[in-house]
Write a protein that holds these residues in place. Sequence first.
Motif, short mmCIF file in Angstrom:
data_model
loop_
_atom_site.label_atom_id
_atom_site.label_comp_id
_atom_site.label_asym_id
_atom_site.label_seq_id
_atom_site.Cartn_x
_atom_site.Cartn_y
_atom_site.Cartn_z
N THR A 109 47.59 -19.76 48.28
CA THR A 109 48.66 -19.01 47.63
C THR A 109 48.09 -17.82 46.86
OG1 THR A 109 48.59 -20.44 45.69
CG2 THR A 109 50.16 -21.03 47.43
N ALA A 110 47.12 -17.16 47.44
CA ALA A 110 46.49 -16.05 46.74
C ALA A 110 46.20 -14.89 47.69
CB ALA A 110 45.19 -16.50 46.07
N LEU A 111 46.21 -13.69 47.12
CA LEU A 111 45.74 -12.49 47.82
C LEU A 111 44.42 -12.07 47.20
CD1 LEU A 111 48.93 -10.21 47.97
CD2 LEU A 111 47.95 -11.57 49.83
N THR A 112 43.54 -11.53 48.02
CA THR A 112 42.30 -10.95 47.51
C THR A 112 42.50 -9.44 47.43
OG1 THR A 112 41.02 -12.70 48.54
CG2 THR A 112 39.83 -10.72 47.89
N LEU A 113 42.53 -8.91 46.22
CA LEU A 113 42.74 -7.49 46.00
C LEU A 113 41.42 -6.74 46.15
CD1 LEU A 113 45.01 -7.75 42.82
CD2 LEU A 113 45.71 -7.63 45.22
N PRO A 114 41.46 -5.42 46.34
CA PRO A 114 40.24 -4.63 46.44
C PRO A 114 39.38 -4.70 45.18
CG PRO A 114 42.10 -3.35 47.22
CD PRO A 114 42.65 -4.61 46.61
N GLY A 115 39.97 -5.03 44.04
CA GLY A 115 39.24 -5.13 42.78
C GLY A 115 40.17 -4.89 41.62
N PRO A 116 39.62 -4.87 40.41
CA PRO A 116 40.45 -4.57 39.25
C PRO A 116 41.04 -3.17 39.36
CG PRO A 116 38.30 -5.42 38.59
CD PRO A 116 38.23 -5.14 40.06
N GLY A 117 42.21 -2.99 38.75
CA GLY A 117 42.82 -1.66 38.76
C GLY A 117 44.31 -1.72 38.55
N ASP A 118 44.96 -0.59 38.76
CA ASP A 118 46.41 -0.48 38.61
C ASP A 118 47.07 -0.73 39.96
OD1 ASP A 118 46.38 0.15 35.86
OD2 ASP A 118 45.83 2.21 36.34
N TYR A 119 48.11 -1.57 39.93
CA TYR A 119 48.82 -1.95 41.14
C TYR A 119 50.32 -1.84 40.93
CZ TYR A 119 44.45 -3.71 43.01
OH TYR A 119 43.17 -3.80 43.49
N ARG A 120 51.01 -1.71 42.02
CA ARG A 120 52.46 -1.74 42.05
C ARG A 120 52.84 -3.05 42.74
NH1 ARG A 120 56.17 1.05 39.09
NH2 ARG A 120 58.04 1.42 40.29
N ILE A 121 53.82 -3.75 42.18
CA ILE A 121 54.31 -5.00 42.76
C ILE A 121 55.79 -4.82 43.06
CG2 ILE A 121 54.77 -7.45 42.35
CD1 ILE A 121 52.38 -7.46 40.44
N ARG A 122 56.16 -5.04 44.31
CA ARG A 122 57.58 -5.03 44.72
C ARG A 122 57.95 -6.45 45.11
NH1 ARG A 122 58.48 -1.55 49.65
NH2 ARG A 122 58.29 0.16 48.16
N VAL A 123 59.05 -6.94 44.56
CA VAL A 123 59.53 -8.28 44.87
C VAL A 123 60.92 -8.18 45.47
CG1 VAL A 123 60.18 -10.53 43.95
CG2 VAL A 123 58.14 -9.38 43.07
N SER A 124 61.11 -8.85 46.59
CA SER A 124 62.42 -8.95 47.25
C SER A 124 62.79 -10.43 47.28
CB SER A 124 62.34 -8.41 48.68
OG SER A 124 61.86 -7.08 48.70
N GLY A 125 64.04 -10.74 46.94
CA GLY A 125 64.47 -12.14 46.91
C GLY A 125 65.81 -12.35 47.58
N ARG A 126 65.99 -13.54 48.15
CA ARG A 126 67.28 -13.90 48.76
C ARG A 126 67.55 -15.39 48.57
NH1 ARG A 126 65.55 -11.96 54.49
NH2 ARG A 126 63.82 -13.35 54.92
N ASN A 127 68.82 -15.74 48.76
CA ASN A 127 69.30 -17.12 48.58
C ASN A 127 69.11 -17.58 47.13
OD1 ASN A 127 69.90 -17.15 51.36
ND2 ASN A 127 67.82 -17.82 51.82
N ARG A 128 69.27 -16.67 46.21
CA ARG A 128 69.11 -16.98 44.78
C ARG A 128 70.36 -17.60 44.18
NH1 ARG A 128 67.49 -12.16 41.49
NH2 ARG A 128 66.36 -13.66 40.22
N ASP A 129 71.50 -17.49 44.86
CA ASP A 129 72.77 -17.96 44.32
C ASP A 129 73.24 -19.28 44.92
OD1 ASP A 129 72.99 -15.65 42.78
OD2 ASP A 129 74.10 -14.57 44.32
N ASP A 130 72.36 -20.02 45.56
CA ASP A 130 72.78 -21.20 46.32
C ASP A 130 72.67 -22.51 45.57
OD1 ASP A 130 73.64 -20.01 48.80
OD2 ASP A 130 71.55 -19.42 49.05
N GLY A 131 72.73 -22.45 44.24
CA GLY A 131 72.83 -23.66 43.45
C GLY A 131 71.54 -24.19 42.89
N ASP A 132 71.67 -24.90 41.78
CA ASP A 132 70.56 -25.57 41.12
C ASP A 132 71.11 -26.84 40.51
OD1 ASP A 132 68.06 -26.12 40.04
OD2 ASP A 132 68.51 -25.04 38.19
N PRO A 133 70.75 -28.00 41.01
CA PRO A 133 69.80 -28.23 42.09
C PRO A 133 70.40 -27.88 43.46
CG PRO A 133 70.71 -30.32 41.38
CD PRO A 133 71.27 -29.26 40.46
N ARG A 134 69.52 -27.70 44.42
CA ARG A 134 69.93 -27.30 45.77
C ARG A 134 70.40 -28.49 46.59
NH1 ARG A 134 68.71 -21.63 47.15
NH2 ARG A 134 68.59 -20.92 45.02
#
Length: 170
Positions: A109-134
């Motif tokens: 569950t990890a990515l290996t980045l080129p090294g320390p530095g400044d990064y941009r993170i984009r997150v896309s999500g779906r099925n967030r409204d389908d109840g808790d608990p599912r």
Amino acid sequence: MAQLIQRATTPQVFIDASTVDLVDESLVAEFEPDWTHNGLLDVDPDGGAAKILCGQEVGRIAVTAELWNAAPPLNPVPWQDVAEASVHWPSAVLDFGTTSEDEEGTGGTALTLPGPGDYRIRVSGRNRDDGDPRDDDAPAEEYLIQVWAADPADPDVHKATSEHGALWTR
């Protein structure tokens, strides 16, 4: 043109306290997120961590993380919510979860980045409204995390259509 460098997919990331924690090699994300900006993503102002707000409090979700050499194409159509933010990353490890309640972080569950530095993170999500608990027949909550090296910039919300995200931004 942007090129995909690395992809890690895990269909069973365990979440607790309604978040996916993105952490560096310290495996610590000890900051209080402010969900009022977009109801999806917040980054630690001190760097090295980010959090994704999930629709479930405790459960399992599908996560794909990608490392790109530049900003990837934006495709908000299949997603309910899409947001991005800048973060300083102090190591070459971006860990995005565990696969069980007993684990802390895993290489799967990890990515290996080129090294320390400044990064941009984009997150896309779906099925967030389908109840808790599912319900067992509900679609899996799913997230795509895209990361690339980039100078710091203001956060962006590209799409915000889930009811769950809207609860936090009112």
